[in-house]
Scaffold this active site. Structure first.
Site, mmCIF file in Angstrom:
data_model
loop_
_atom_site.group_PDB
_atom_site.id
_atom_site.type_symbol
_atom_site.label_atom_id
_atom_site.label_comp_id
_atom_site.label_asym_id
_atom_site.label_seq_id
_atom_site.Cartn_x
_atom_site.Cartn_y
_atom_site.Cartn_z
ATOM 1 N NE ARG A 75 -6.503 -13.510 -49.619
ATOM 2 C CZ ARG A 75 -7.197 -12.364 -49.559
ATOM 3 N NH1 ARG A 75 -7.784 -11.885 -50.647
ATOM 4 N NH2 ARG A 75 -7.340 -11.718 -48.432
ATOM 5 N NE ARG B 127 -10.383 -2.673 -45.249
ATOM 6 C CZ ARG B 127 -9.698 -3.285 -46.208
ATOM 7 N NH1 ARG B 127 -9.216 -2.600 -47.216
ATOM 8 N NH2 ARG B 127 -9.524 -4.578 -46.169
ATOM 9 N NE ARG C 179 -8.171 -9.362 -43.391
ATOM 10 C CZ ARG C 179 -7.884 -10.334 -44.246
ATOM 11 N NH1 ARG C 179 -7.393 -11.476 -43.814
ATOM 12 N NH2 ARG C 179 -8.066 -10.161 -45.516
ATOM 13 N NE ARG D 54 -3.565 -10.752 -47.621
ATOM 14 C CZ ARG D 54 -4.544 -9.914 -47.942
ATOM 15 N NH1 ARG D 54 -4.864 -9.733 -49.209
ATOM 16 N NH2 ARG D 54 -5.209 -9.268 -47.014
ATOM 17 C CE LYS E 208 -12.582 -5.442 -50.854
ATOM 18 N NZ LYS E 208 -12.746 -6.595 -49.939
HETATM 19 P P1 AMP Z 1 -6.858 -5.752 -48.014
HETATM 20 O O1 AMP Z 1 -5.789 -6.331 -48.865
HETATM 21 O O2 AMP Z 1 -7.667 -4.698 -48.732
HETATM 22 O O3 AMP Z 1 -7.735 -6.811 -47.392
HETATM 23 O O4 AMP Z 1 -6.140 -4.985 -46.805
HETATM 24 C C1 AMP Z 1 -5.301 -5.672 -45.911
HETATM 25 C C2 AMP Z 1 -5.140 -4.875 -44.624
HETATM 26 O O5 AMP Z 1 -4.584 -3.590 -44.922
HETATM 27 C C3 AMP Z 1 -6.459 -4.564 -43.891
HETATM 28 O O6 AMP Z 1 -6.877 -5.624 -43.053
HETATM 29 C C4 AMP Z 1 -6.063 -3.321 -43.115
HETATM 30 O O7 AMP Z 1 -5.268 -3.641 -41.986
HETATM 31 C C5 AMP Z 1 -5.169 -2.591 -44.103
HETATM 32 N N1 AMP Z 1 -5.954 -1.683 -44.971
HETATM 33 C C6 AMP Z 1 -6.099 -1.754 -46.322
HETATM 34 N N2 AMP Z 1 -6.883 -0.776 -46.767
HETATM 35 C C7 AMP Z 1 -7.259 -0.055 -45.678
HETATM 36 C C8 AMP Z 1 -8.090 1.078 -45.471
HETATM 37 N N3 AMP Z 1 -8.729 1.683 -46.502
HETATM 38 N N4 AMP Z 1 -8.250 1.539 -44.200
HETATM 39 C C9 AMP Z 1 -7.614 0.966 -43.167
HETATM 40 N N5 AMP Z 1 -6.835 -0.123 -43.278
HETATM 41 C C10 AMP Z 1 -6.646 -0.634 -44.524
#
Ligand code: AMP
Length: 190
Positions: free
Chosen positions: A130, A91, A147, A136, A16
């Protein structure tokens, strides 16, 4: 292209973020990544960052209340008037409902939701890769599996949510970055 208010949906590791960057360049619209904004908050040790950090490290979702607040603030800025690419928000179904309300109050609505379809072994391999490159803190194997489970349980229902609203485009997320970019372009009718 007419559809400028876009949402990229798909499991972690489906690409994404990478595809959002390509869309930013192509359409000159901002990317809105709640994950990036939360990581910035963690790095800056803000109140939100302090509340989100351990949840993110576990691979769980940060509360709807926090995330909706972050997204609302970002979407209210002037640069989103020309459109935007949402990456990682919403989400949950409650977040999707909140997004609909936010956009409605701004007199707009989501034009298209592109879901990147990717199989699980492939996304696990990508995320482990990654982890080595970006280090990360949520890219270790146990967190990755969590996740993905959270995605299946809480986020995947959004596919039906957006299908019912007639804005869904399902795109094969496997293959090279260029191949996936081309498919997204076709799905958007660009
Ligand atoms: P991402 O980089 O989008 O994979 O987000 C990393 C982490 O941030 C996720 O595993 C969640 O813990 C948190 N996070 C990001 N976006 C959301 C969201 N829309 N709702 C809840 N948690 C989020």
């Amino acid at each position: 292209m007419t559809a400028c208010r876009l949402l990229l949906l798909g499991p972690p590791g489906a690409g994404k973020g990478t595809q959002a960057e390509r869309l930013v360049k192509k359409h000159r619209i901002p990317q809105i990544s709640t994950g990036d904004m939360l990581r910035e908050a963690v790095a800056a040790q803000t109140e939100i960052g302090l509340r989100a950090q351990s949840v993110m490290d576990r691979g769980d979702l940060v509360s709807d209340e926090i995330v909706i607040g972050v997204a609302r603030e970002r979407l209210s800025r002037e640069d989103t008037r020309v459109g935007f690419i949402l990456d990682g928000f919403p989400r949950t179904v409650d977040q999707a409902r909140a997004l609909d309300e936010m956009l409605e109050s701004l007199g707009s609505k989501l034009d298209r939701c592109v879901v990147l379809v990717a199989d699980e072994p492939a996304v696990i391999a990508r995320l482990l890769n990654r982890a080595e490159i970006e280090s990360r803190s949520d890219d270790n194997e146990a967190t990755i599996r969590r996740r993905l489970r959270v995605y299946r349980e809480q986020t995947e229902p959004l596919v039906e949510y957006y299908r019912a609203r007639d804005v869904l485009a399902e795109v094969d997320g496997m293959g090279t970055i260029d191949e996936v970019e081309k498919r997204i372009g076709e799905a958007l009718g660009a």
